[in-house]
Design a protein around this motif. Structure first.
Motif, short mmCIF file in Angstrom:
data_model
loop_
_atom_site.label_atom_id
_atom_site.label_comp_id
_atom_site.label_asym_id
_atom_site.label_seq_id
_atom_site.Cartn_x
_atom_site.Cartn_y
_atom_site.Cartn_z
N MET A 1 -8.93 -3.62 -3.52
CA MET A 1 -8.87 -2.78 -2.33
C MET A 1 -7.48 -2.17 -2.16
SD MET A 1 -11.88 -2.76 -1.51
CE MET A 1 -11.63 -1.64 -0.14
N GLU A 2 -6.42 -2.96 -2.50
CA GLU A 2 -5.07 -2.41 -2.46
C GLU A 2 -4.94 -1.27 -3.47
OE1 GLU A 2 -2.43 -2.86 -0.68
OE2 GLU A 2 -3.22 -4.41 0.62
N ARG B 1 -6.68 1.79 -2.07
CA ARG B 1 -5.88 2.42 -1.01
C ARG B 1 -4.75 3.24 -1.63
NH1 ARG B 1 -7.35 -2.29 2.14
NH2 ARG B 1 -5.70 -3.57 1.25
N ASP C 1 -10.19 7.03 6.28
CA ASP C 1 -9.61 6.67 4.99
C ASP C 1 -8.11 6.89 4.98
OD1 ASP C 1 -11.98 5.84 3.83
OD2 ASP C 1 -12.50 7.85 3.14
N GLN D 1 -6.51 4.12 6.97
CA GLN D 1 -6.54 2.86 6.22
C GLN D 1 -5.45 2.84 5.16
OE1 GLN D 1 -9.65 2.40 3.30
NE2 GLN D 1 -9.92 0.25 3.82
N ALA D 2 -5.29 3.96 4.48
CA ALA D 2 -4.31 4.02 3.41
C ALA D 2 -2.89 3.90 3.93
CB ALA D 2 -4.47 5.33 2.64
N SER D 3 -2.67 4.23 5.21
CA SER D 3 -1.32 4.22 5.74
C SER D 3 -0.91 2.89 6.35
CB SER D 3 -1.16 5.32 6.79
OG SER D 3 -1.97 5.04 7.92
N GLN D 4 -1.78 1.89 6.30
CA GLN D 4 -1.45 0.60 6.91
C GLN D 4 -0.28 -0.07 6.20
OE1 GLN D 4 -2.76 -0.54 9.88
NE2 GLN D 4 -3.49 1.56 9.74
N LYS E 1 -6.04 6.45 -3.06
CA LYS E 1 -6.30 7.44 -2.01
C LYS E 1 -5.04 8.23 -1.68
CE LYS E 1 -10.17 4.97 0.13
NZ LYS E 1 -10.62 4.16 1.28
N TYR E 2 -3.89 7.52 -1.63
CA TYR E 2 -2.63 8.23 -1.40
C TYR E 2 -2.35 9.22 -2.52
CZ TYR E 2 -0.24 6.18 2.63
OH TYR E 2 0.15 5.84 3.89
N GLY F 1 0.81 -1.21 0.00
CA GLY F 1 0.00 0.00 0.00
C GLY F 1 0.85 1.26 0.00
N GLY G 1 -15.00 0.11 -5.25
CA GLY G 1 -14.45 0.13 -3.90
C GLY G 1 -15.36 -0.35 -2.81
#
Length: 369
Positions: A178-179, A182, A203, A206-209, A185-186, A32, A155
């Motif tokens: 989903m990846e 994410r 959000d 989630q994107a930073s996981q 989103k970045y 991600g 999504g």
């Protein structure tokens, strides 16, 4: 090399007008990790995409049906030339992209993203939901850009249900998608510059996981509040240098020479050791600039490599390729060390700033008591 990619040309230029991005290294996407730099976009955790012409990242488990068969078969299953359509939701609307669907389910494949259309929706719930279905605006938007036989990545599972029922378009909603979402989103403000709103807090977390996974891997304890753009970019650089999967295959093929000529079993060797061994047998007089051969190899192994070097003259091994790959490996490992050092420094500064801010907040709260 992972840091230098040539432009790819071909029939995909006929897919439409508009800017696009190209990248490589599908396996990166599982982390991600996504970044934007001046004139460039990075999508897998360090896969580089150049913002010129129609050209952009993800992957899936070994059991996914789309990974069965040849790349051509997978492409036919996804849409024209394997290009899928992506419906990406932003805070104020929806964006349409074309995406290299084969790379979505194939590790280490090229990744291509074509931005197509963005529209603001006054009421996104009214645009698509399980109760009322699709509104006219979103329907027209999807149908305008959808190609015959093309699958649509969405999504949310409810979007898949509604679109398949009302428009008859087969949708993709799974872990690789989903990846991808994410990652988008970045990149949101880079690939959808018309979007001025910020992501909701959940959000962003989630994107930073994926970034957290990479930082944890290198022993960095970082809170989400401490992460800034410099940390993201440097982490992507570090991951890009850490990923040698494309090199691994080439080195493993070359290692067959060691077994055939010198009867040395190198299948369990790490890439630096394997590369050094092949460099020695190809150029025994040259200096080894990475690592210490006396620590890498046993005395018997090192002696045999040097002694057998003349036997490789007629073995069929291409010395120039070995030298080029060796230099590439050394470059990446040196760059990795630099980025790791830089990342440690950035995290230290971010941590100090975060702790200072927390102290000020604590003092401010105490002053009101």
């Amino acid at each position: 090399m992972a840091l230098r990619r040539r432009w790819r040309s071909g029939s995909r230029r006929s897919l439409g007008e508009g800017g696009g991005f190209r990248s490589s290294g599908g396996a990166h996407s599982r982390w991600g990790l996504y970044r934007r730099r001046v004139g460039e976009v990075w999508i897998p955790g360090g896969a580089r995409c150049r913002g010129r012409g129609p050209r952009g990242g993800a992957r899936f488990s070994l059991r996914h049906p789309l990974r069965v068969g040849s790349p051509a078969a997978r492409a036919d299953n996804l849409g024209p030339f394997g290009v899928i359509m992506v419906l990406f939701e932003t805070p104020s609307g929806f964006a349409i992209f074309y995406f290299d669907g084969v790379s979505l389910y194939e590790p280490d494949a090229m990744e291509v993203l074509w931005p197509k259309k963005f529209q603001v929706f006054k009421d996104k719930y009214d645009a698509i939901n399980l109760d009322t279905g699709l509104n006219n605006q979103l329907t027209k938007m999807i149908l305008k850009w959808h190609l015959p036989g093309q699958k649509l990545a969405v999504g949310k599972p409810e979007y898949k249900t509604v679109i398949e029922a009302e428009l008859g378009i087969l949708c993709l909603y799974d872990e690789p998608v989903m990846e991808l979402m994410r990652g988008l989103k970045y990149l949101m403000h880079s690939i959808v510059p018309e979007e001025k709103s910020k992501l909701a807090e959940e959000d962003g977390l989630q994107a930073s996981q994926g970034l957290k996974l990479l930082l944890d891997r290198y022993g960095f304890d970082v809170k989400p509040e401490m992460v800034n753009q410099c940390i993201i970019e440097t982490a992507c650089n570090l991951y890009d240098c850490s990923s040698l999967k494309k090199q691994t295959k080439s080195w493993r093929l070359a290692s067959d020479f060691l077994e055939e000529v010198s009867s040395i079993d190198s299948k369990d060797w790490e890439i630096p050791k394997l590369a050094t061994a092949l460099k020695i047998v190809c150029y025994p007089e040259d200096e080894i600039v990475f690592g210490n051969p006396h620590k890498m190899f046993t005395p018997n192994e090192l002696s045999k490599l040097v002694t057998d070097a003349p036997k490789y003259e007629d073995s069929g091994i291409v010395k120039a390729i070995i030298l080029g790959r060796y230099k590439e490996m050394v470059f990446l490992y040196d760059l990795k060390a630099q980025h790791k050092k830089e990342l440690a420094s950035l995290i230290k500064k971010a941590k100090e700033a975060y702790e200072a801010e927390q102290t000020l907040d604590w003092r401010g709260e105490r002053s009101f008591e």
